[in-house]
Design a protein around this motif. Sequence first.
Motif, short mmCIF file in Angstrom:
data_model
loop_
_atom_site.label_atom_id
_atom_site.label_comp_id
_atom_site.label_asym_id
_atom_site.label_seq_id
_atom_site.Cartn_x
_atom_site.Cartn_y
_atom_site.Cartn_z
N ILE A 146 44.99 48.49 43.04
CA ILE A 146 44.73 47.02 42.42
C ILE A 146 43.89 46.21 43.63
O ILE A 146 44.19 46.50 44.69
N ARG A 147 42.99 45.73 43.01
CA ARG A 147 41.97 45.04 43.87
C ARG A 147 41.87 43.23 43.70
O ARG A 147 41.97 43.08 42.64
N GLN A 148 42.07 42.77 44.74
CA GLN A 148 42.37 41.15 44.70
C GLN A 148 41.26 40.48 45.58
O GLN A 148 41.40 41.00 46.81
N ARG A 149 40.50 39.61 45.20
CA ARG A 149 39.82 38.78 46.04
C ARG A 149 40.52 37.82 46.71
O ARG A 149 41.46 37.16 46.20
N THR A 150 40.59 37.84 48.23
CA THR A 150 41.47 36.79 49.05
C THR A 150 41.15 35.35 48.24
O THR A 150 42.06 34.82 48.24
N ASP A 151 39.91 34.97 48.36
CA ASP A 151 39.73 33.63 47.76
C ASP A 151 40.25 33.26 46.48
O ASP A 151 40.54 32.18 46.21
#
Lengths: 555, 128
Positions: A261-266
């Motif tokens: 699962i990949r999530q952009r911090t912003d």
Amino acid sequence: MERLIYRRLRLQIIGLTLVVAITPLVLLGGAIYNQFERAHEARIEDQMRLLANSQSSVVDVFLRERTNLLGILVERHSFDEMSRQEFLERLFETLNRRSDMLGLVDLGVIDASGLHVSYVGPFNLKGFNYEQQPWFSEVMAKGKYVSDVYMGFRLFPHIIIAVRGRTGEHQWILRATIDLEMLNQMVRTAQAGRMGDAFIVNQNGVYQTQPRFDGQILEGSGMDPKRFSQGVTTVSKDSSGRVTYYYAGSWLKSKNWLLVIRQRTDDEVGGLVHTRNTAVTIVALGVLAIVITTVFIAHIVVRHLAAVQKELDAMSAQLVQADKMAALGKMATGIAHEINNPLAVIGEKAGWMKDLLEEEEFRQSPNAEEYFSAVAKIEEHVERARKITHNMLGFARRMEPRLDDVEINRVVDQTIELLANHARTNNINIHKRYHPSLPVIASDHAKLQQVMLNLINNAIDAIGSNGNIEVATALEDNRILVSVKDDGPGIPKEYQRNIFDPFFTTKANGRGTGLGLSISYSIIEKLGGTITFESEPGKGTIFRVNLPVVLPEKK
Amino acid sequence: MPTYSVLVVDDEIDFMETLVNRLTRRKMEARGVPSGEAALALLNERTFDVILLDIKMPGAMDGMETLREIRQRHPLAQVILLTGHASLETSMEGMRLGAFDYLLKPVKFEDLLEKIGAALGKSQPVLP
């Protein structure tokens, strides 16, 4: 110069207070923000870990169900049945009808030599030999096999599940192709937010499902799956490049695949930004309040300090004046003492000459008148010098207080009586305004009379002729006030500073010694009182003597 | 008109002699001595109605010391202190020791005569 010192002091106070007050505030703000950021990050990581975990379980179950289904089929049906094309077609049709979400694309039976003996599905794969394929020997050895995504003979990405069957001594394989789109959809449900991604990679980091953003299935993802440890769901943060990503990876249990699962911090920090803005606003308001308060307090403190300093300066000036008076007094006494004796001799010799001139023989001398006049002049000037030295001694004389019982009104009355003639001849009216019941005080009658004589005499001299003098006594706050007010020309401003200095006089040469007021000042000071004046040029002058009420001892 | 006797005690010889001359000229029996010791020596022989005494004099006996002696030996003689060195302390001390009055040099001759007259008036022995 002085202003510069106060300005620097004020800046120092402000600087120091600001540093001391603002530093903890900023540190506290930073610490709270940092804590919040960490908590926020932990929450995101938890969510992602949970998602990765559950999603990998879903995929796991999906693959295991299909593997189990194939396992049941090979147990329940013999190779002879399964290798019959019609049987396999019926079975495939039944399976797909009964379970529409099964995702089986095709079904095939391969014998021990690797030959595809029967096949149902969209591709014509019957007759292919798989003996040389690496998975073939693995199924034969281990009993079941789930492949990575590969192109194979169909030149289209797919995965297969193969299970080994055993009929008597005969070993064979049931193989099914799984609809990759089902897997894709399953993984895609975990793609959260605007920028969230979810995909599966194999142990070499090759995409096994279609990622949401850049990258294609079967391409390298650039990830190193070994970063994610086996058996646990790991979250990591990758800041390489311009954007920072959170990664949560969970290995499947039944297959060496990693669900990521990949999530952009912003994408996740909206709340955090809001919190940061709030914190910055609070700190900024606090700083502003501190700055305003500090500047205000510094201003007050410094102003107070300046006032105190000014008061101190005035006091020290007064002390200097008193010192000056004492030193002058000492000097004056010394000089007066030394001069008195020769002066006495001169006076007596002149007197003796006068005595002798009375005799007949001298009287007939043609210069007798000259002698008389010369002697008279000598006597006159001895008298003048005598007044000066005696005044100087009076000026310096130590006073023993509480000598007499003094009635101030009487002192004033006697003095006015002494000067009444003098005033009358100059057409000056002296008005009396007495307090009717002043207490009798312990003081020096003669000295007070000297002071009053001085003040009233000065008033008469100031007026010259035709004018009014008002002499008043009063009782205020346990102090006796005596004032002498004239309507003369007043004291010029430039002289007002000096009038109590010894030898300062504005009277014509020889008329005044310049000691009257300094002696009066000295006397009143030693009697524990004060003497002040106000003068308005053109309108007149008022001298005020302020004496303490010291009651006489009972005799 | 009785003749009164006056003794002038002063180390300033010029002053002492001149004063003696002026007093003598005014029909007084005036004598002068330059020190306290000389005054006491003379007073051993005779007495005076009025003694004009300087306070600050060189020698073993200053004016105060001399005054003390005179008051003991000649209680009827009136002493007028006459000095150029004035302070409240010495004047008070002098008055305490029994001086008739205290004058500051230089003194107007008329004032001096007046003071002597006053002292003489006081010195009239009170007969029992």
